[in-house]
Structure formats: structure tokens, C-alpha cells
Design a protein around this motif. Structure first.
Motif, PDB file in Angstrom:
ATOM      1  N   MET A 115       0.852  -1.195   0.000  1.00 39.69           N
ATOM      2  CA  MET A 115       0.000   0.000   0.000  1.00 39.69           C
ATOM      3  C   MET A 115       0.883   1.238   0.000  1.00 39.69           C
ATOM      4  SD  MET A 115      -2.950   1.122   2.726  1.00 39.69           S
ATOM      5  CE  MET A 115      -3.992  -0.295   2.313  1.00 39.69           C
ATOM      6  N   THR A 116       0.545   2.223  -0.820  1.00 36.39           N
ATOM      7  CA  THR A 116       1.335   3.440  -0.899  1.00 36.39           C
ATOM      8  C   THR A 116       1.019   4.358   0.269  1.00 36.39           C
ATOM      9  OG1 THR A 116      -0.313   4.617  -2.188  1.00 36.39           O
ATOM     10  CG2 THR A 116       1.280   3.283  -3.419  1.00 36.39           C
ATOM     11  N   ARG A 117       1.876   5.349   0.475  1.00 35.95           N
ATOM     12  CA  ARG A 117       1.640   6.306   1.565  1.00 35.95           C
ATOM     13  C   ARG A 117       0.343   7.075   1.327  1.00 35.95           C
ATOM     14  NH1 ARG A 117       3.606   8.705   5.825  1.00 35.95           N
ATOM     15  NH2 ARG A 117       3.257  10.927   6.175  1.00 35.95           N
ATOM     16  N   SER A 118       0.073   7.460   0.083  1.00 42.20           N
ATOM     17  CA  SER A 118      -1.160   8.199  -0.202  1.00 42.20           C
ATOM     18  C   SER A 118      -2.379   7.355   0.115  1.00 42.20           C
ATOM     19  CB  SER A 118      -1.197   8.633  -1.668  1.00 42.20           C
ATOM     20  OG  SER A 118      -1.202   7.507  -2.524  1.00 42.20           O
ATOM     21  N   GLU A 119      -2.298   6.057  -0.124  1.00 45.83           N
ATOM     22  CA  GLU A 119      -3.423   5.177   0.196  1.00 45.83           C
ATOM     23  C   GLU A 119      -3.614   5.087   1.696  1.00 45.83           C
ATOM     24  OE1 GLU A 119      -3.424   2.057  -3.555  1.00 45.83           O
ATOM     25  OE2 GLU A 119      -2.036   1.756  -1.903  1.00 45.83           O
ATOM     26  N   LEU A 120      -2.513   5.097   2.446  1.00 49.18           N
ATOM     27  CA  LEU A 120      -2.625   5.060   3.893  1.00 49.18           C
ATOM     28  C   LEU A 120      -3.263   6.342   4.414  1.00 49.18           C
ATOM     29  CD1 LEU A 120       0.801   3.484   4.868  1.00 49.18           C
ATOM     30  CD2 LEU A 120      -1.451   2.481   5.240  1.00 49.18           C
ATOM     31  N   LEU A 121      -2.886   7.478   3.820  1.00 52.90           N
ATOM     32  CA  LEU A 121      -3.461   8.742   4.253  1.00 52.90           C
ATOM     33  C   LEU A 121      -4.946   8.789   3.956  1.00 52.90           C
ATOM     34  CD1 LEU A 121      -0.669  11.233   3.141  1.00 52.90           C
ATOM     35  CD2 LEU A 121      -1.272  10.602   5.486  1.00 52.90           C
ATOM     36  N   GLN A 122      -5.355   8.235   2.823  1.00 54.24           N
ATOM     37  CA  GLN A 122      -6.758   8.230   2.477  1.00 54.24           C
ATOM     38  C   GLN A 122      -7.561   7.342   3.410  1.00 54.24           C
ATOM     39  OE1 GLN A 122      -6.871   7.111  -1.636  1.00 54.24           O
ATOM     40  NE2 GLN A 122      -6.334   9.150  -2.379  1.00 54.24           N
ATOM     41  N   ALA A 123      -6.886   6.372   4.051  1.00 55.55           N
ATOM     42  CA  ALA A 123      -7.597   5.466   4.952  1.00 55.55           C
ATOM     43  C   ALA A 123      -8.080   6.194   6.193  1.00 55.55           C
ATOM     44  CB  ALA A 123      -6.695   4.301   5.348  1.00 55.55           C
ATOM     45  N   SER A 124      -7.403   7.316   6.563  1.00 52.74           N
ATOM     46  CA  SER A 124      -7.820   8.071   7.730  1.00 52.74           C
ATOM     47  C   SER A 124      -9.046   8.914   7.383  1.00 52.74           C
ATOM     48  CB  SER A 124      -6.686   8.978   8.210  1.00 52.74           C
ATOM     49  OG  SER A 124      -7.086   9.717   9.329  1.00 52.74           O
ATOM     50  N   LYS A 125     -10.037   8.891   8.266  1.00 52.68           N
ATOM     51  CA  LYS A 125     -11.301   9.587   8.003  1.00 52.68           C
ATOM     52  C   LYS A 125     -11.443  10.875   8.817  1.00 52.68           C
ATOM     53  CE  LYS A 125     -14.362   7.582   6.080  1.00 52.68           C
ATOM     54  NZ  LYS A 125     -15.077   6.378   6.525  1.00 52.68           N
ATOM     55  N   VAL A 126     -10.395  11.243   9.540  1.00 46.34           N
ATOM     56  CA  VAL A 126     -10.447  12.444  10.375  1.00 46.34           C
ATOM     57  C   VAL A 126      -9.294  13.361   9.987  1.00 46.34           C
ATOM     58  CG1 VAL A 126     -11.542  11.211  12.270  1.00 46.34           C
ATOM     59  CG2 VAL A 126      -9.059  11.399  12.202  1.00 46.34           C
ATOM     60  N   PRO A 127      -9.401  14.663  10.286  1.00 43.35           N
ATOM     61  CA  PRO A 127      -8.366  15.601   9.855  1.00 43.35           C
ATOM     62  C   PRO A 127      -7.091  15.514  10.669  1.00 43.35           C
ATOM     63  CG  PRO A 127     -10.005  16.743  11.154  1.00 43.35           C
ATOM     64  CD  PRO A 127     -10.524  15.343  10.958  1.00 43.35           C
ATOM     65  N   ALA A 128      -6.012  15.999  10.066  1.00 42.47           N
ATOM     66  CA  ALA A 128      -4.757  16.120  10.793  1.00 42.47           C
ATOM     67  C   ALA A 128      -4.942  17.128  11.921  1.00 42.47           C
ATOM     68  CB  ALA A 128      -3.653  16.579   9.845  1.00 42.47           C
ATOM     69  N   VAL A 129      -4.335  16.845  13.058  1.00 42.58           N
ATOM     70  CA  VAL A 129      -4.479  17.723  14.221  1.00 42.58           C
ATOM     71  C   VAL A 129      -3.437  18.830  14.121  1.00 42.58           C
ATOM     72  CG1 VAL A 129      -4.496  17.861  16.725  1.00 42.58           C
ATOM     73  CG2 VAL A 129      -5.350  15.805  15.583  1.00 42.58           C
ATOM     74  N   THR A 130      -3.857  19.965  13.623  1.00 40.89           N
ATOM     75  CA  THR A 130      -2.991  21.123  13.427  1.00 40.89           C
ATOM     76  C   THR A 130      -3.565  22.309  14.187  1.00 40.89           C
ATOM     77  OG1 THR A 130      -4.222  21.827  11.472  1.00 40.89           O
ATOM     78  CG2 THR A 130      -2.393  20.280  11.119  1.00 40.89           C
ATOM     79  N   LEU A 131      -2.864  23.438  14.131  1.00 43.68           N
ATOM     80  CA  LEU A 131      -3.382  24.653  14.762  1.00 43.68           C
ATOM     81  C   LEU A 131      -4.717  25.045  14.135  1.00 43.68           C
ATOM     82  CD1 LEU A 131      -3.108  27.085  16.649  1.00 43.68           C
ATOM     83  CD2 LEU A 131      -1.751  28.217  14.855  1.00 43.68           C
ATOM     84  N   GLY A 132      -4.804  24.894  12.806  1.00 40.76           N
ATOM     85  CA  GLY A 132      -6.059  25.195  12.130  1.00 40.76           C
ATOM     86  C   GLY A 132      -7.205  24.331  12.617  1.00 40.76           C
ATOM     87  N   PHE A 133      -6.923  23.061  12.894  1.00 36.93           N
ATOM     88  CA  PHE A 133      -7.936  22.153  13.437  1.00 36.93           C
ATOM     89  C   PHE A 133      -8.498  22.704  14.738  1.00 36.93           C
ATOM     90  CE2 PHE A 133      -8.841  18.893  16.603  1.00 36.93           C
ATOM     91  CZ  PHE A 133      -9.796  18.107  15.966  1.00 36.93           C
ATOM     92  N   TRP A 134      -7.610  23.138  15.642  1.00 38.42           N
ATOM     93  CA  TRP A 134      -8.065  23.610  16.949  1.00 38.42           C
ATOM     94  C   TRP A 134      -8.841  24.920  16.830  1.00 38.42           C
ATOM     95  CZ3 TRP A 134      -8.391  20.112  20.343  1.00 38.42           C
ATOM     96  CH2 TRP A 134      -7.433  19.106  20.467  1.00 38.42           C
ATOM     97  N   ILE A 135      -8.444  25.796  15.916  1.00 41.13           N
ATOM     98  CA  ILE A 135      -9.174  27.055  15.738  1.00 41.13           C
ATOM     99  C   ILE A 135     -10.606  26.781  15.273  1.00 41.13           C
ATOM    100  CG2 ILE A 135      -9.320  29.178  14.375  1.00 41.13           C
ATOM    101  CD1 ILE A 135      -6.244  29.192  14.316  1.00 41.13           C
ATOM    102  N   ILE A 136     -10.739  25.915  14.257  1.00 39.91           N
ATOM    103  CA  ILE A 136     -12.074  25.591  13.753  1.00 39.91           C
ATOM    104  C   ILE A 136     -12.876  24.860  14.823  1.00 39.91           C
ATOM    105  CG2 ILE A 136     -13.372  24.320  11.991  1.00 39.91           C
ATOM    106  CD1 ILE A 136     -11.034  24.735  10.093  1.00 39.91           C
ATOM    107  N   LYS A 137     -12.230  23.984  15.581  1.00 44.16           N
ATOM    108  CA  LYS A 137     -12.929  23.233  16.624  1.00 44.16           C
ATOM    109  C   LYS A 137     -13.499  24.168  17.686  1.00 44.16           C
ATOM    110  CE  LYS A 137     -14.042  19.736  19.387  1.00 44.16           C
ATOM    111  NZ  LYS A 137     -14.317  20.388  20.676  1.00 44.16           N
ATOM    112  N   ILE A 138     -12.733  25.163  18.106  1.00 42.48           N
ATOM    113  CA  ILE A 138     -13.218  26.094  19.127  1.00 42.48           C
ATOM    114  C   ILE A 138     -14.385  26.917  18.585  1.00 42.48           C
ATOM    115  CG2 ILE A 138     -12.621  28.139  20.485  1.00 42.48           C
ATOM    116  CD1 ILE A 138      -9.788  26.935  20.763  1.00 42.48           C
ATOM    117  N   LEU A 139     -14.283  27.363  17.336  1.00 43.92           N
ATOM    118  CA  LEU A 139     -15.398  28.097  16.734  1.00 43.92           C
ATOM    119  C   LEU A 139     -16.635  27.210  16.626  1.00 43.92           C
ATOM    120  CD1 LEU A 139     -13.685  30.136  13.862  1.00 43.92           C
ATOM    121  CD2 LEU A 139     -14.624  31.019  16.012  1.00 43.92           C
ATOM    122  N   ALA A 140     -16.413  25.934  16.280  1.00 45.27           N
ATOM    123  CA  ALA A 140     -17.537  24.998  16.157  1.00 45.27           C
ATOM    124  C   ALA A 140     -18.220  24.776  17.500  1.00 45.27           C
ATOM    125  CB  ALA A 140     -17.055  23.666  15.584  1.00 45.27           C
TER     126      ALA A 140
END
Length: 269
Positions: A1-26
Motif C-alpha cells: 500500500m502506498t503512503r497516499s493510500e494510507l493517508l486516504q484510509a484516515s477519516k479524520v483531519p490532521a491535528v494542526t493549529l487550524g484544526f483547533w481554531i475551527i474546533k473552538i469556533l464549532a
């Protein structure tokens, strides 16, 4: 399995600063949006509350609960991470959590302290069961229907807990809305420091931060829409909700959205 296929297997977003900003607004939108339906539209905080035989908090929970179930089903059926679907599901969970927590603490009458303790127990039970069943609660492993069910169940419990905990801090704890926001914001800062400068499990720190963003959003949301006499700004709930929704849409468009890395072993071809 390629790395891109492994990344596609994840159904949730990467935990970044942007993730936390949107999460707090949500989570903030969850408070104003839930209150819009249960309090403003269904009149739960008016003198006429309950006269029609319906409980506004319960009706609101049913509305958002049906929406949440439909979105979770769509999320599980999705083949890869879809930011619009993911964040819509988060919004459904946080609005459902708002109305459900209000129903438990106000209509059933267990109070903010009792509601917070009960919901904290449910969050812990969900995480423990998830860990026992799949051997990990790392969000980067959320790529199977079973893991997704645990993920969204835990999130819904945590969103509900956050509303009760935010209300407890603002009212029972005596911090007020701004004081409660400062309290939970400070705790999040401590968790961020522990993430970078301690050896505490990053998985545990993630879930602690995920839970704490909810009462932060709840207290900020209450500060925006509660009456001035109660320490709020008395802004229109629907307007505040619409502004927050627009901000979230803009951030999803502006901030790069990608799936979290999947902890599989990359196979070369």
C-alpha cells in the motif's frame, strides 16, 4: 500500500493549529446554535415554556440528534476524509450536546455538578471501552466503521460534558462567562505546554484538549448571547450563529484540509 493510500484510509483531519481554531469556533457555534433552537425558537427560557406540552431542550435534542445520526452514517460510508462532511458532523454533535446537556441539567434537574460528573463518567467509559476493544484510542487509527463509532460516540459525550462543565464554571463555580473562558483557555495552554515539553502521552493530551475546547466554546457562546444582566452581551443568537458559521466556512476554505496520518506500515512497490 502506498503512503497516499494510507493517508486516504484516515477519516479524520490532521491535528494542526487550524484544526483547533475551527474546533473552538464549532463548539462556540454549538452553544449559540443549540440555544437558538431550544431557547429562542422553542421558547424554553420564556414564561410560556412547556405550555404546549413540549420540552424545548428535548425537542432540540431530537432535531440535532437525528441530524447527527444521519451525518455519522454518511461519515462512516465515506471512502476518504471529506472536510465539509467532517465539520458538519462536529457541528451536529456540539449542538446536540448543548441541548442534551441543558435537558439533563435543567429539565431533569440533576444540576450542573451532577450533569458534569455523569457525563465525565460516560466519556471515560467510552474511551475505556474503545481502548479495550481496539487496543488504542489514537485518532489517527480512525479508519474503520468500528473505530468511527467509538470516535463519534466519545465526541458526542465530550461535547455534552463541555456544555455542563461550562455552565458549572460560569454559574456554580462563580467564574462567570469571561472567567470561565479564561479558566478553560488557561488549562488548554497548560496542555499545549505539556504536549511540547513533557513525555505525557500525546493521545491522552489530545483527548483532554478536545474535551476542554467544548466548555471554552460554551462559555464564550453564553457570553455572546446571554442577557447583559447575567453577564452576557445579549447578542442575537441566530445572528451570532450565522457569523460563526460563516467564519468556519471561510477557515475551511483558507486553511489546508488534509487527513491525519494513518499509523500503518508503508509498503513499497
Amino acid at each position: 500500500m502506498t503512503r497516499s493510500e494510507l493517508l486516504q484510509a484516515s477519516k479524520v483531519p490532521a491535528v494542526t493549529l487550524g484544526f483547533w481554531i475551527i474546533k473552538i469556533l464549532a463548539t462556540t457555534l454549538g452553544e449559540t446554535g443549540g440555544d437558538t433552537v431550544s431557547m429562542s425558537w422553542l421558547g424554553e427560557t420564556t414564561p410560556q415554556a412547556g405550555q404546549g406540552g413540549l420540552n424545548g431542550y428535548l425537542v432540540g435534542t431530537a432535531i440535532f440528534g437525528v441530524l447527527l445520526i444521519g451525518l455519522v452514517w454518511a461519515q462512516i460510508r465515506a471512502k476518504s476524509y471529506n472536510p465539509w462532511l467532517y465539520w458538519a458532523t462536529i457541528l451536529a454533535s456540539t449542538t446536540a450536546g448543548t441541548t442534551l446537556a441543558d435537558f439533563a441539567t435543567r429539565s431533569i434537574g440533576i444540576g450542573y455538578t451532577g450533569g458534569s460528573l455523569l457525563l465525565f463518567g460516560l466519556v471515560v467509559a467510552s474511551l475505556v471501552t474503545w481502548k479495550a476493544s481496539l487496543c488504542t484510542i489514537d485518532v489517527n487509527t480512525v479508519s474503520t466503521p468500528r473505530a468511527e463509532m467509538f470516535y463519534w460516540l466519545t465526541i458526542t459525550f465530550s461535547q455534552t460534558l463541555g456544555t455542563a462543565l461550562g455552565d458549572w464554571a460560569a454559574d456554580t463555580g462563580g467564574f462567570g462567562y469571561l472567567g470561565g473562558a479564561a479558566l478553560f483557555g488557561g488549562l488548554l495552554a497548560v496542555l499545549a505546554a505539556l504536549y511540547y515539553w513533557s513525555k505525557i502521552s500525546h493521545v491522552l493530551l489530545f483527548w483532554a484538549a478536545f474535551i476542554l475546547t467544548r466548555p471554552l466554546g460554551a462559555t464564550v457562546g453564553d457570553f455572546l448571547d446571554k442577557p447583559i444582566a447575567k453577564g452576557g452581551l445579549d447578542l442575537s443568537r441566530p445572528v451570532a450563529t450565522a457569523v460563526l458559521a460563516a467564519a468556519i466556512v471561510v477557515l475551511i476554505l483558507v486553511i489546508p484540509q488534509r487527513a491525519g496520518s494513518h499509523p500503518g506500515t508503508v509498503e513499497s512497490h
